[in-house]
Design a protein around this motif. Structure first.
Motif, PDB file in Angstrom:
ATOM      1  N   PRO A  88       0.800  -1.229   0.000  1.00  0.00           N
ATOM      2  CA  PRO A  88       0.000   0.000   0.000  1.00  0.00           C
ATOM      3  C   PRO A  88       0.837   1.286   0.000  1.00  0.00           C
ATOM      4  N   HIS A  89       2.164   1.167   0.036  1.00  0.00           N
ATOM      5  CA  HIS A  89       3.039   2.339   0.052  1.00  0.00           C
ATOM      6  C   HIS A  89       2.676   3.324  -1.061  1.00  0.00           C
ATOM      7  N   PHE A  90       2.401   2.820  -2.248  1.00  0.00           N
ATOM      8  CA  PHE A  90       2.030   3.645  -3.397  1.00  0.00           C
ATOM      9  C   PHE A  90       0.847   4.550  -3.059  1.00  0.00           C
ATOM     10  N   ASP A  91      -0.190   3.976  -2.458  1.00  0.00           N
ATOM     11  CA  ASP A  91      -1.392   4.745  -2.143  1.00  0.00           C
ATOM     12  C   ASP A  91      -1.102   5.858  -1.154  1.00  0.00           C
ATOM     13  N   TYR A  92      -0.311   5.546  -0.130  1.00  0.00           N
ATOM     14  CA  TYR A  92       0.002   6.555   0.881  1.00  0.00           C
ATOM     15  C   TYR A  92       0.846   7.690   0.305  1.00  0.00           C
ATOM     16  N   VAL A  93       1.835   7.344  -0.493  1.00  0.00           N
ATOM     17  CA  VAL A  93       2.689   8.376  -1.089  1.00  0.00           C
ATOM     18  C   VAL A  93       1.870   9.243  -2.050  1.00  0.00           C
ATOM     19  N   CYS A  94       1.111   8.636  -2.935  1.00  0.00           N
ATOM     20  CA  CYS A  94       0.323   9.406  -3.901  1.00  0.00           C
ATOM     21  C   CYS A  94      -0.665  10.324  -3.198  1.00  0.00           C
ATOM     22  N   GLN A  95      -1.362   9.802  -2.217  1.00  0.00           N
ATOM     23  CA  GLN A  95      -2.344  10.607  -1.494  1.00  0.00           C
ATOM     24  C   GLN A  95      -1.674  11.743  -0.730  1.00  0.00           C
ATOM     25  N   GLY A  96      -0.572  11.447  -0.045  1.00  0.00           N
ATOM     26  CA  GLY A  96       0.112  12.471   0.726  1.00  0.00           C
ATOM     27  C   GLY A  96       0.679  13.576  -0.139  1.00  0.00           C
ATOM     28  N   VAL A  97       1.287  13.207  -1.245  1.00  0.00           N
ATOM     29  CA  VAL A  97       1.874  14.203  -2.152  1.00  0.00           C
ATOM     30  C   VAL A  97       0.770  15.059  -2.767  1.00  0.00           C
ATOM     31  N   THR A  98      -0.282  14.438  -3.231  1.00  0.00           N
ATOM     32  CA  THR A  98      -1.380  15.179  -3.852  1.00  0.00           C
ATOM     33  C   THR A  98      -2.024  16.138  -2.852  1.00  0.00           C
ATOM     34  N   GLN A  99      -2.326  15.655  -1.669  1.00  0.00           N
ATOM     35  CA  GLN A  99      -2.938  16.527  -0.656  1.00  0.00           C
ATOM     36  C   GLN A  99      -1.978  17.623  -0.211  1.00  0.00           C
ATOM     37  N   GLY A 100      -0.703  17.280  -0.076  1.00  0.00           N
ATOM     38  CA  GLY A 100       0.279  18.278   0.347  1.00  0.00           C
ATOM     39  C   GLY A 100       0.443  19.392  -0.665  1.00  0.00           C
ATOM     40  N   LEU A 101       0.542  19.049  -1.936  1.00  0.00           N
ATOM     41  CA  LEU A 101       0.694  20.082  -2.976  1.00  0.00           C
ATOM     42  C   LEU A 101      -0.575  20.920  -3.101  1.00  0.00           C
ATOM     43  N   THR A 102      -1.723  20.281  -2.971  1.00  0.00           N
ATOM     44  CA  THR A 102      -2.987  21.023  -2.991  1.00  0.00           C
ATOM     45  C   THR A 102      -3.045  22.006  -1.830  1.00  0.00           C
TER      46      THR A 102
END
Length: 161
Positions: A88-102
């Motif tokens: 699940p590492h992919f999901d956590y990284v993608c979600q965190g990066v997307t939310q952080g940049l937003t």
């Protein structure tokens, strides 16, 4: 094919904008294409001296964007590649990066171009990286979107004459 229906953006009067590009280092081949596409787009727009920062990975993009947004940049472009693995590492990284940049964009009012590829395979990333033979050029697109937004925001923030 992703990218279908994308608008044709015409960006003018942006040569004076301060733009930063933050690029992760993972997945070197795709990242080289993304960064080349971003720099080519900036050159086409007449922005010949952008700040370019390299960070270890996509996870570090939001904090770098936050710092740059506080230092007077008119637009920031975040480039990264995250490839799905067996955890699940992919999901956590993608979600965190997307939310952080937003969050950076919304909290600071500085447009953040989203050039983070979230792909199932290396081949998918290469197809989107703007390399010779690629079907898309997401680095170029991220720059164009961020700079276009900065120009639009500037037009509503300047006093009427």
């Amino acid at each position: 094919m992703s990218g279908k229906g994308a608008p044709e953006l015409s960006v003018r009067n942006c040569q004076d904008l301060r733009v930063a590009v933050i690029a992760a280092q993972w997945h070197e081949k795709a990242m080289d294409g993304l960064l080349d596409g971003a720099l080519r787009a900036l050159h086409e727009l007449g922005i010949d001296e952008p700040t370019v920062l390299r960070v270890p990975g996509s996870w570090e993009l939001p904090v770098a964007a936050k710092v740059l947004a506080g230092r007077g940049y008119h637009a920031i472009v975040a480039l990264g590649v995250v490839i799905r693995g067996g955890t699940p590492h992919f999901d956590y990284v993608c979600q965190g990066v997307t939310q952080g940049l937003t969050q950076v964009a919304v909290d600071t009012g500085v447009p953040v171009g989203f050039g983070v590829l979230t792909c199932d395979t290396d081949e998918q990333a290469v197809q989107r990286a703007g390399l010779p033979g690629s079907t898309e050029d997401k680095g170029h697109e991220a720059v164009t979107a961020a700079v276009a937004t900065a120009v639009i925001l500037r037009s509503v923030s300047e006093p009427w004459h």
